[in-house]
Write a protein that holds these residues in place. Structure first.
Motif, PDB file in Angstrom:
ATOM      1  N   VAL A  36      -7.750   2.806   6.239  1.00 54.18           N
ATOM      2  CA  VAL A  36      -8.835   2.676   5.265  1.00 54.18           C
ATOM      3  C   VAL A  36      -8.874   3.895   4.343  1.00 54.18           C
ATOM      4  O   VAL A  36      -9.227   3.797   3.167  1.00 54.18           O
ATOM      5  CB  VAL A  36     -10.183   2.498   5.986  1.00 54.18           C
ATOM      6  CG1 VAL A  36     -11.337   2.455   5.005  1.00 54.18           C
ATOM      7  CG2 VAL A  36     -10.155   1.224   6.832  1.00 54.18           C
ATOM      8  N   GLU A  37      -8.500   5.045   4.873  1.00 60.41           N
ATOM      9  CA  GLU A  37      -8.535   6.288   4.102  1.00 60.41           C
ATOM     10  C   GLU A  37      -7.331   6.416   3.163  1.00 60.41           C
ATOM     11  O   GLU A  37      -7.429   7.016   2.087  1.00 60.41           O
ATOM     12  CB  GLU A  37      -8.535   7.488   5.066  1.00 60.41           C
ATOM     13  CG  GLU A  37      -9.445   7.319   6.272  1.00 60.41           C
ATOM     14  CD  GLU A  37     -10.624   8.259   6.258  1.00 60.41           C
ATOM     15  OE1 GLU A  37     -10.852   8.909   5.225  1.00 60.41           O
ATOM     16  OE2 GLU A  37     -11.299   8.338   7.280  1.00 60.41           O
ATOM     17  N   ALA A  38      -6.202   5.851   3.569  1.00 60.86           N
ATOM     18  CA  ALA A  38      -4.942   6.065   2.837  1.00 60.86           C
ATOM     19  C   ALA A  38      -4.812   5.059   1.699  1.00 60.86           C
ATOM     20  O   ALA A  38      -3.944   4.180   1.715  1.00 60.86           O
ATOM     21  CB  ALA A  38      -3.764   5.967   3.792  1.00 60.86           C
ATOM     22  N   THR A  39      -5.671   5.189   0.718  1.00 65.37           N
ATOM     23  CA  THR A  39      -5.635   4.275  -0.414  1.00 65.37           C
ATOM     24  C   THR A  39      -4.502   4.645  -1.368  1.00 65.37           C
ATOM     25  O   THR A  39      -4.044   5.799  -1.390  1.00 65.37           O
ATOM     26  CB  THR A  39      -6.983   4.295  -1.150  1.00 65.37           C
ATOM     27  OG1 THR A  39      -7.339   5.652  -1.439  1.00 65.37           O
ATOM     28  CG2 THR A  39      -8.078   3.678  -0.297  1.00 65.37           C
ATOM     29  N   PRO A  40      -4.025   3.679  -2.165  1.00 62.22           N
ATOM     30  CA  PRO A  40      -2.903   3.955  -3.071  1.00 62.22           C
ATOM     31  C   PRO A  40      -3.197   5.120  -4.011  1.00 62.22           C
ATOM     32  O   PRO A  40      -4.320   5.294  -4.485  1.00 62.22           O
ATOM     33  CB  PRO A  40      -2.761   2.639  -3.852  1.00 62.22           C
ATOM     34  CG  PRO A  40      -3.297   1.590  -2.925  1.00 62.22           C
ATOM     35  CD  PRO A  40      -4.427   2.259  -2.197  1.00 62.22           C
ATOM     36  N   GLY A  41      -2.161   5.919  -4.246  1.00 66.55           N
ATOM     37  CA  GLY A  41      -2.287   7.065  -5.133  1.00 66.55           C
ATOM     38  C   GLY A  41      -2.570   8.373  -4.439  1.00 66.55           C
ATOM     39  O   GLY A  41      -2.487   9.441  -5.056  1.00 66.55           O
ATOM     40  N   LEU A  42      -2.890   8.316  -3.131  1.00 70.65           N
ATOM     41  CA  LEU A  42      -3.163   9.535  -2.373  1.00 70.65           C
ATOM     42  C   LEU A  42      -1.964   9.888  -1.494  1.00 70.65           C
ATOM     43  O   LEU A  42      -1.248   9.000  -1.014  1.00 70.65           O
ATOM     44  CB  LEU A  42      -4.399   9.355  -1.484  1.00 70.65           C
ATOM     45  CG  LEU A  42      -5.712   9.017  -2.186  1.00 70.65           C
ATOM     46  CD1 LEU A  42      -6.830   8.900  -1.149  1.00 70.65           C
ATOM     47  CD2 LEU A  42      -6.061  10.062  -3.232  1.00 70.65           C
ATOM     48  N   VAL A  43      -1.753  11.178  -1.262  1.00 73.87           N
ATOM     49  CA  VAL A  43      -0.778  11.616  -0.267  1.00 73.87           C
ATOM     50  C   VAL A  43      -1.382  11.323   1.098  1.00 73.87           C
ATOM     51  O   VAL A  43      -2.470  11.811   1.434  1.00 73.87           O
ATOM     52  CB  VAL A  43      -0.457  13.110  -0.412  1.00 73.87           C
ATOM     53  CG1 VAL A  43       0.569  13.532   0.638  1.00 73.87           C
ATOM     54  CG2 VAL A  43       0.058  13.424  -1.806  1.00 73.87           C
ATOM     55  N   ASP A  44      -0.687  10.530   1.900  1.00 71.11           N
ATOM     56  CA  ASP A  44      -1.259   9.997   3.137  1.00 71.11           C
ATOM     57  C   ASP A  44      -1.037  10.946   4.309  1.00 71.11           C
ATOM     58  O   ASP A  44       0.054  11.024   4.860  1.00 71.11           O
ATOM     59  CB  ASP A  44      -0.651   8.628   3.437  1.00 71.11           C
ATOM     60  CG  ASP A  44      -1.140   8.043   4.752  1.00 71.11           C
ATOM     61  OD1 ASP A  44      -2.155   8.546   5.277  1.00 71.11           O
ATOM     62  OD2 ASP A  44      -0.505   7.102   5.251  1.00 71.11           O
ATOM     63  N   LEU A  45      -2.101  11.646   4.697  1.00 73.69           N
ATOM     64  CA  LEU A  45      -2.120  12.410   5.941  1.00 73.69           C
ATOM     65  C   LEU A  45      -3.115  11.803   6.913  1.00 73.69           C
ATOM     66  O   LEU A  45      -3.526  12.444   7.883  1.00 73.69           O
ATOM     67  CB  LEU A  45      -2.488  13.874   5.669  1.00 73.69           C
ATOM     68  CG  LEU A  45      -1.607  14.644   4.679  1.00 73.69           C
ATOM     69  CD1 LEU A  45      -2.038  16.099   4.616  1.00 73.69           C
ATOM     70  CD2 LEU A  45      -0.136  14.535   5.036  1.00 73.69           C
ATOM     71  N   ALA A  46      -3.523  10.558   6.649  1.00 73.49           N
ATOM     72  CA  ALA A  46      -4.541   9.894   7.467  1.00 73.49           C
ATOM     73  C   ALA A  46      -3.943   8.941   8.485  1.00 73.49           C
ATOM     74  O   ALA A  46      -4.567   8.652   9.505  1.00 73.49           O
ATOM     75  CB  ALA A  46      -5.519   9.131   6.563  1.00 73.49           C
ATOM     76  N   VAL A  47      -2.734   8.433   8.232  1.00 66.65           N
ATOM     77  CA  VAL A  47      -2.088   7.459   9.113  1.00 66.65           C
ATOM     78  C   VAL A  47      -0.924   8.138   9.824  1.00 66.65           C
ATOM     79  O   VAL A  47      -0.122   8.838   9.188  1.00 66.65           O
ATOM     80  CB  VAL A  47      -1.589   6.242   8.307  1.00 66.65           C
ATOM     81  CG1 VAL A  47      -0.828   5.275   9.208  1.00 66.65           C
ATOM     82  CG2 VAL A  47      -2.764   5.537   7.645  1.00 66.65           C
TER      83      VAL A  47
END
Length: 373
Positions: A36-47
């Motif tokens: 839910v946190e790793a929305t498009p356009g963000l660098v994903d450190l949530a998953v």
């Protein structure tokens, strides 16, 4: 069913979670996950899913399996391969559509348990599945001051279902196998979530340190495994349970027919091969170095405390105002996992996935700027 009082005498909102370790206040959102946190356009450190390119030895059988989709899935070869990996007979393996299906099967099948206990903070789906099946849930909350280490004596003696993660999400703590084994006893089902076991490493240990996946001597042990993290297969949904054949037969009776797809079975067979297991160990070694780099960078920031001794693909950090910091990070292009949806944590906790050193450097530089503002 009414809410039960907490230790402080306040009624517990939402579905009941009994016991002296219950925290007063609003219930955490057990259905919230990092995607839910790793929305498009963000660098994903949530998953916590590894994002490297899929190796040919895995991609090729997955691609080849698409030619067999006219036939119903046959789980027997994958089951035998997974069993061989862990030194078990095939009847002690149950393939599932991801680890999450395993938790649902456990909660629905073990309808007669009287005192289910979930050790927190940990992955929220085990408790969510229990609640959805109508079980009252008792929590044992591990102490951050003690690095979220397990004290087996804190689990009630008469608990007939105990669920714990190892290494634990979100704390990244790896509990000693002896402490987990101490929780096993006749009349109790002990569920150990080892979804991230293949990310762990220890000097002088050839395999996965502290794993119970090969233990056949512990009564009532169920080990839950996932194949989606290291190999970037979250969308494929493949995992499995290891345990006593009679117990797995009961759980299998609750599965729909052909629960695991043909491509997922092809992946399970490939990942269980000795060469794949050796590749996992090499990945775990690189991950350990990347994790040490991230921990060093985080520990150098004023007001940031890394919880415990991280052992997996993520670290848990504590800093005042973490909920506001998380929103500012999002505005700066970074997604991290909020901590307040995990029982036993709160708004001052964040979980950060381990990535390559360059990504960790860029992240901690942005975090430092936010903390200095």
């Amino acid at each position: 069913m009414g809410a039960e009082p907490t230790a402080g005498g306040e009624p517990a909102p939402g579905p009941p979670a009994r016991g002296p370790d219950r925290m007063p206040g609003d219930e955490p959102d057990l259905g919230h996950h990092g995607d839910v946190e790793a929305t498009p356009g963000l660098v994903d450190l949530a998953v916590n899913v590894r994002r490297d390119e899929m190796p040919d030895w895995l991609a090729d059988p997955l691609t080849a399996s698409l030619a067999d989709l006219t036939a119903y899935p046959d789980p027997r070869p994958a089951r035998a391969a997974v069993a061989a990996r862990h030194g078990r007979p095939p009847e002690e393996v149950l393939l599932t559509a991801g680890a999450a299906e395993g938790f649902v099967l456990i909660a629905r099948t073990l309808a007669g348990v009287r005192r289910p206990v979930v050790v927190h903070p940990q992955f929220t789906e085990p408790e969510a599945a229990l609640r959805a099946a109508g079980h009252p849930v008792e929590r044992v909350l591990l102490d951050p001051a003690d690095g979220f280490r397990l004290d087996p004596a804190r689990v009630p003696d008469d608990a007939d279902l105990v669920m714990i993660g190892n290494p634990t999400n979100p704390t990244s703590v790896l509990h000693p196998a002896a402490d987990l084994a101490a929780l096993a006893r006749p009349g109790r089902v002990l569920v150990v979530d080892e979804a991230f076991a293949d990310t762990t490493l220890a000097p002088g240990v050839d395999g996965e340190p502290e794993s119970l996946a090969g233990r056949r001597d512990l009564p009532g042990l169920l080990v839950v495994r996932s194949l989606t993290k290291t190999w970037g297969l979250a969308g494929l949904r493949i995992g499995y349970l290891l345990g006593e054949a009679a117990l797995l037969a009961r759980l299998a009776a609750g599965q729909p027919l052909w629960a695991v797809s043909t491509p997922a079975l092809a992946a399970a067979t490939a990942i269980a091969a000795p060469a794949a297991v050796a590749a996992e160990r090499a990945i775990a070694a690189r991950l350990a170095a990347d994790r040490d780099h991230l921990v060093a960078r985080l520990s150098a920031l004023p007001g940031v405390r890394v919880a415990g001794r991280p052992a997996s693909a993520f670290v848990l950090i504590h800093l005042a105002g973490a909920d506001r910091v998380r929103e500012t990070l999002r505005a700066r292009g970074w997604a991290v996992r909020r901590g307040d949806t995990f029982p036993g944590l709160g708004p001052d906790w964040l979980r950060v996935a381990v990535r390559d050193p360059a990504t960790s450097d860029a992240f901690t530089e942005v975090l430092a700027e936010i903390l200095e503002a």
